[in-house]
Design a protein around this motif. Sequence first.
Motif, PDB file in Angstrom:
ATOM      1  N   UNK A  69       0.741  -1.188  -0.007  1.00 39.77           N
ATOM      2  CA  UNK A  69       0.141   0.028   0.049  1.00 39.77           C
ATOM      3  C   UNK A  69       0.804   1.386   0.040  1.00 39.77           C
ATOM      4  N   UNK A  70       1.887   1.312   0.552  1.00 43.11           N
ATOM      5  CA  UNK A  70       2.834   2.476   0.828  1.00 43.11           C
ATOM      6  C   UNK A  70       3.426   2.590  -0.556  1.00 43.11           C
ATOM      7  N   UNK A  71       3.991   1.683  -1.158  1.00 43.50           N
ATOM      8  CA  UNK A  71       4.384   1.641  -2.393  1.00 43.50           C
ATOM      9  C   UNK A  71       3.765   2.201  -3.321  1.00 43.50           C
ATOM     10  N   UNK A  72       2.423   1.820  -3.540  1.00 45.73           N
ATOM     11  CA  UNK A  72       1.482   2.073  -4.573  1.00 45.73           C
ATOM     12  C   UNK A  72       0.869   3.331  -4.186  1.00 45.73           C
ATOM     13  N   UNK A  73       1.043   4.043  -3.094  1.00 39.39           N
ATOM     14  CA  UNK A  73      -0.139   5.174  -2.842  1.00 39.39           C
ATOM     15  C   UNK A  73       0.277   6.278  -3.643  1.00 39.39           C
ATOM     16  N   UNK A  74      -0.609   7.388  -3.856  1.00 41.54           N
ATOM     17  CA  UNK A  74      -0.594   8.388  -4.718  1.00 41.54           C
ATOM     18  C   UNK A  74       0.075   9.299  -3.847  1.00 41.54           C
ATOM     19  N   UNK A  75       0.858  10.237  -4.340  1.00 41.63           N
ATOM     20  CA  UNK A  75       1.442  11.486  -3.610  1.00 41.63           C
ATOM     21  C   UNK A  75       0.904  12.651  -4.030  1.00 41.63           C
ATOM     22  N   UNK A  76       0.547  13.380  -3.087  1.00 42.78           N
ATOM     23  CA  UNK A  76       0.035  14.703  -3.332  1.00 42.78           C
ATOM     24  C   UNK A  76       0.762  15.625  -3.651  1.00 42.78           C
TER      25      UNK A  76
END
Length: 78
Positions: A69-76
């Motif tokens: 989840x952390x690796x694939x999360x979107x960064x704002x």
Amino acid sequence: MDKTEHQEKEPIKKVSHVKKQTVAAKYTREEVFHASSSFGVSRELMFGALRLIDKDEFTKSEVEKAIKTFKTRKVNAQ
């Protein structure tokens, strides 16, 4: 004649499927953090992944899911 000779035998029931419950081992936040190389990630990535879980103890699958989840999360972007 003996009583047992006149009694019908009960049919043997086959159990086609037996579920065994296994208890997954749990590890503390510190143990998981220090074992980050065992999961193939850096300590910094592990730190970020563990911040996603609001618990003090984790199973291996919970840690793996948090890493994914952390690796694939979107960064704002701001």
